[in-house]
Design a protein around this motif. Sequence first.
Motif, PDB file in Angstrom:
ATOM      1  N   ALA A  56     -10.616  -8.623  11.172  1.00 13.79           N
ATOM      2  CA  ALA A  56     -11.824  -9.419  10.950  1.00 13.79           C
ATOM      3  C   ALA A  56     -12.246  -9.378   9.483  1.00 13.79           C
ATOM      4  CB  ALA A  56     -12.948  -8.906  11.847  1.00 13.79           C
ATOM      5  N   ILE A  57     -12.118  -8.209   8.891  1.00 13.07           N
ATOM      6  CA  ILE A  57     -12.481  -8.065   7.473  1.00 13.07           C
ATOM      7  C   ILE A  57     -11.525  -8.868   6.592  1.00 13.07           C
ATOM      8  CG2 ILE A  57     -12.594  -6.411   5.561  1.00 13.07           C
ATOM      9  CD1 ILE A  57     -13.605  -4.361   7.585  1.00 13.07           C
ATOM     10  N   GLN A  58     -10.228  -8.768   6.890  1.00 15.80           N
ATOM     11  CA  GLN A  58      -9.231  -9.476   6.094  1.00 15.80           C
ATOM     12  C   GLN A  58      -9.400 -10.988   6.198  1.00 15.80           C
ATOM     13  OE1 GLN A  58      -5.709  -7.758   7.775  1.00 15.80           O
ATOM     14  NE2 GLN A  58      -5.770  -5.930   6.474  1.00 15.80           N
ATOM     15  N   LYS A  59      -9.747 -11.474   7.374  1.00 17.36           N
ATOM     16  CA  LYS A  59      -9.938 -12.919   7.561  1.00 17.36           C
ATOM     17  C   LYS A  59     -11.065 -13.451   6.689  1.00 17.36           C
ATOM     18  CE  LYS A  59      -8.119 -13.425  12.257  1.00 17.36           C
ATOM     19  NZ  LYS A  59      -8.439 -13.711  13.691  1.00 17.36           N
ATOM     20  N   ARG A  60     -12.036 -12.602   6.407  1.00 19.56           N
ATOM     21  CA  ARG A  60     -13.159 -13.018   5.552  1.00 19.56           C
ATOM     22  C   ARG A  60     -12.850 -12.821   4.070  1.00 19.56           C
ATOM     23  NH1 ARG A  60     -18.851 -12.621   8.162  1.00 19.56           N
ATOM     24  NH2 ARG A  60     -18.412 -12.511  10.402  1.00 19.56           N
ATOM     25  N   GLY A  61     -11.665 -12.313   3.765  1.00 21.49           N
ATOM     26  CA  GLY A  61     -11.291 -12.086   2.379  1.00 21.49           C
ATOM     27  C   GLY A  61     -11.988 -10.899   1.748  1.00 21.49           C
ATOM     28  N   LEU A  62     -12.437  -9.969   2.578  1.00 25.42           N
ATOM     29  CA  LEU A  62     -13.130  -8.790   2.078  1.00 25.42           C
ATOM     30  C   LEU A  62     -12.128  -7.665   1.813  1.00 25.42           C
ATOM     31  CD1 LEU A  62     -16.095  -8.854   4.624  1.00 25.42           C
ATOM     32  CD2 LEU A  62     -16.175  -9.557   2.221  1.00 25.42           C
ATOM     33  N   SER A  63     -12.388  -6.893   0.790  1.00 29.07           N
ATOM     34  CA  SER A  63     -11.502  -5.784   0.434  1.00 29.07           C
ATOM     35  C   SER A  63     -12.023  -4.488   1.046  1.00 29.07           C
ATOM     36  CB  SER A  63     -11.416  -5.639  -1.086  1.00 29.07           C
ATOM     37  OG  SER A  63     -12.703  -5.437  -1.643  1.00 29.07           O
ATOM     38  N   TYR A  64     -11.099  -3.578   1.299  1.00 27.29           N
ATOM     39  CA  TYR A  64     -11.501  -2.312   1.912  1.00 27.29           C
ATOM     40  C   TYR A  64     -10.516  -1.208   1.555  1.00 27.29           C
ATOM     41  CZ  TYR A  64      -7.796  -3.042   5.373  1.00 27.29           C
ATOM     42  OH  TYR A  64      -6.579  -3.227   5.979  1.00 27.29           O
ATOM     43  N   GLN A  65     -10.961   0.005   1.726  1.00 21.55           N
ATOM     44  CA  GLN A  65     -10.130   1.204   1.674  1.00 21.55           C
ATOM     45  C   GLN A  65     -10.549   2.078   2.853  1.00 21.55           C
ATOM     46  OE1 GLN A  65     -10.970   3.368  -1.965  1.00 21.55           O
ATOM     47  NE2 GLN A  65     -13.059   2.633  -1.990  1.00 21.55           N
ATOM     48  N   THR A  66      -9.721   3.037   3.197  1.00 25.96           N
ATOM     49  CA  THR A  66      -9.996   3.859   4.370  1.00 25.96           C
ATOM     50  C   THR A  66      -9.968   5.333   4.018  1.00 25.96           C
ATOM     51  OG1 THR A  66      -7.665   3.956   5.023  1.00 25.96           O
ATOM     52  CG2 THR A  66      -8.986   2.143   5.916  1.00 25.96           C
ATOM     53  N   ILE A  67     -10.630   6.108   4.851  1.00 26.73           N
ATOM     54  CA  ILE A  67     -10.574   7.564   4.752  1.00 26.73           C
ATOM     55  C   ILE A  67     -10.681   8.098   6.179  1.00 26.73           C
ATOM     56  CG2 ILE A  67     -13.071   8.023   4.516  1.00 26.73           C
ATOM     57  CD1 ILE A  67     -12.233   9.953   2.164  1.00 26.73           C
ATOM     58  N   ARG A  68      -9.909   9.130   6.464  1.00 27.93           N
ATOM     59  CA  ARG A  68      -9.883   9.629   7.836  1.00 27.93           C
ATOM     60  C   ARG A  68     -10.365  11.073   7.894  1.00 27.93           C
ATOM     61  NH1 ARG A  68      -4.821   9.637  12.196  1.00 27.93           N
ATOM     62  NH2 ARG A  68      -6.090  10.403  13.957  1.00 27.93           N
ATOM     63  N   TYR A  69     -11.229  11.322   8.830  1.00 31.10           N
ATOM     64  CA  TYR A  69     -11.800  12.661   9.040  1.00 31.10           C
ATOM     65  C   TYR A  69     -10.685  13.697   9.187  1.00 31.10           C
ATOM     66  CZ  TYR A  69     -14.297  16.450  11.441  1.00 31.10           C
ATOM     67  OH  TYR A  69     -14.809  17.668  11.809  1.00 31.10           O
TER      68      TYR A  69
ATOM     69  N   HIS B 256      -8.698  14.662   6.860  1.00 29.32           N
ATOM     70  CA  HIS B 256      -7.552  14.418   5.970  1.00 29.32           C
ATOM     71  C   HIS B 256      -8.008  14.117   4.539  1.00 29.32           C
ATOM     72  CE1 HIS B 256      -4.633  14.196   9.341  1.00 29.32           C
ATOM     73  NE2 HIS B 256      -5.662  13.704  10.006  1.00 29.32           N
ATOM     74  N   TYR B 257      -9.146  14.672   4.150  1.00 30.81           N
ATOM     75  CA  TYR B 257      -9.615  14.428   2.790  1.00 30.81           C
ATOM     76  C   TYR B 257     -10.443  15.606   2.293  1.00 30.81           C
ATOM     77  CZ  TYR B 257     -14.325  13.452   4.593  1.00 30.81           C
ATOM     78  OH  TYR B 257     -15.550  13.564   5.185  1.00 30.81           O
ATOM     79  N   LYS B 258     -10.645  15.641   0.986  1.00 31.47           N
ATOM     80  CA  LYS B 258     -11.545  16.599   0.366  1.00 31.47           C
ATOM     81  C   LYS B 258     -12.847  15.873   0.005  1.00 31.47           C
ATOM     82  CE  LYS B 258      -7.710  19.213  -1.662  1.00 31.47           C
ATOM     83  NZ  LYS B 258      -7.066  19.657  -2.916  1.00 31.47           N
ATOM     84  N   PRO B 259     -13.962  16.611  -0.102  1.00 29.61           N
ATOM     85  CA  PRO B 259     -15.218  15.932  -0.450  1.00 29.61           C
ATOM     86  C   PRO B 259     -15.115  15.065  -1.693  1.00 29.61           C
ATOM     87  CG  PRO B 259     -15.657  18.180   0.244  1.00 29.61           C
ATOM     88  CD  PRO B 259     -14.154  18.046   0.191  1.00 29.61           C
ATOM     89  N   ALA B 260     -14.317  15.505  -2.670  1.00 30.19           N
ATOM     90  CA  ALA B 260     -14.169  14.709  -3.895  1.00 30.19           C
ATOM     91  C   ALA B 260     -13.513  13.362  -3.605  1.00 30.19           C
ATOM     92  CB  ALA B 260     -13.351  15.478  -4.927  1.00 30.19           C
ATOM     93  N   ASP B 261     -12.619  13.322  -2.616  1.00 28.82           N
ATOM     94  CA  ASP B 261     -11.979  12.053  -2.247  1.00 28.82           C
ATOM     95  C   ASP B 261     -13.004  11.072  -1.683  1.00 28.82           C
ATOM     96  OD1 ASP B 261      -9.519  13.238  -2.897  1.00 28.82           O
ATOM     97  OD2 ASP B 261      -9.213  13.950  -0.844  1.00 28.82           O
ATOM     98  N   LEU B 262     -13.876  11.588  -0.813  1.00 25.97           N
ATOM     99  CA  LEU B 262     -14.916  10.734  -0.251  1.00 25.97           C
ATOM    100  C   LEU B 262     -15.847  10.232  -1.341  1.00 25.97           C
ATOM    101  CD1 LEU B 262     -16.402   9.459   2.127  1.00 25.97           C
ATOM    102  CD2 LEU B 262     -17.579  11.648   2.483  1.00 25.97           C
ATOM    103  N   ALA B 263     -16.258  11.118  -2.225  1.00 23.79           N
ATOM    104  CA  ALA B 263     -17.165  10.727  -3.309  1.00 23.79           C
ATOM    105  C   ALA B 263     -16.534   9.655  -4.190  1.00 23.79           C
ATOM    106  CB  ALA B 263     -17.552  11.951  -4.135  1.00 23.79           C
TER     107      ALA B 263
END
Length: 327
Positions: A184-197, A199-206
């Motif tokens: 749905a996001i791609q159909k609207r031409g919106l950009s995104y990135q993901t992060i998964r609980y 599998h990251y460090k706080p600095a990655d989220l920030a």
Amino acid sequence: MEPLNLFYEEPEPDRWFRYDRYPRRLIRRIVRGKPKPGGQQMVAINLMKGLDKLGFPYRFNNYSYIKKHQNEIACIIGKPHVLLERRWINPVILGASVYAHASEEPDLFTKHPNVKRILVPGEWMRMMFEPFYGDKVVAWPVGIDTNEWQPHNGSKTHDFLIYDKIRWNYDAQKATLIDPILNAIQKRGLSYQTIRYGHYKPADLAQKLSISKAAIFLCEHETQGLAYQQILATGTPILAWDNGGYWLDPVYYPEIKFGPVSSVPYWDERCGSKFQDINHFDTALTGFLAKLETFTPRQYIMENLTLEQCAKHYISIYQQVKKELNN
């Protein structure tokens, strides 16, 4: 001011022989480096940060002191083994890092009459515990470090950060929820990135938040939800999947059914918008984007969930218990 006596330890049982937990701890530290605090440990850390900001004194894991002062309240933040593996004579405030469900210890106040309150992270969890523990269970959230989690004024190159905290039936949820959202996001031409609980460090989220205009938060339910509140503290509005329904922890469900629960238990209209299921996502996305510039999520955090405010709340619970003991 009388210092609080705070206690928190991660469970670390012996595995192969008595006391082998100590060399195993050292080896882990050498191989993996300094361990990253988990969500429950952050409850203890952020409570102490809040007390520091207030200038309120406390002792941490001072078992020698508390043993010699049996009339003073022991504030056992967690985990339950800290209560169960020692012979406590002191009155106790237990939580908020305790049981997933009260059925784990339904006779808590019978077995441990010195426990005067049990704290849980949020209101729906308090309601779930209430049939077992009555008015001795209290909802108490820990504060968010709003100095660490601040707005970033640089260029926002992505429309969304998708925070994926789906914990159960992941493949099915990916097919029926995550992938349709991405489409749905791609159909609207919106950009995104993901992060998964997990599998990251706080600095990655920030870092990812610093270049994102908004976030989509995907989780079955949260007892408090430190991560989404950190997101809000950066001024990033959230479109949250809030399905309601039952508490779905497979250890308990469907034998134990409780609802409704929430994925965003601390929330108001300043934080963003919600959608119940994928059938409502597209409409919710349209409304969310239309109001994106009007949301003020950091304001909500600053009014409700700062380190200082939540530490004051904890102190008030402590003082109430102390008053009852003195009557």
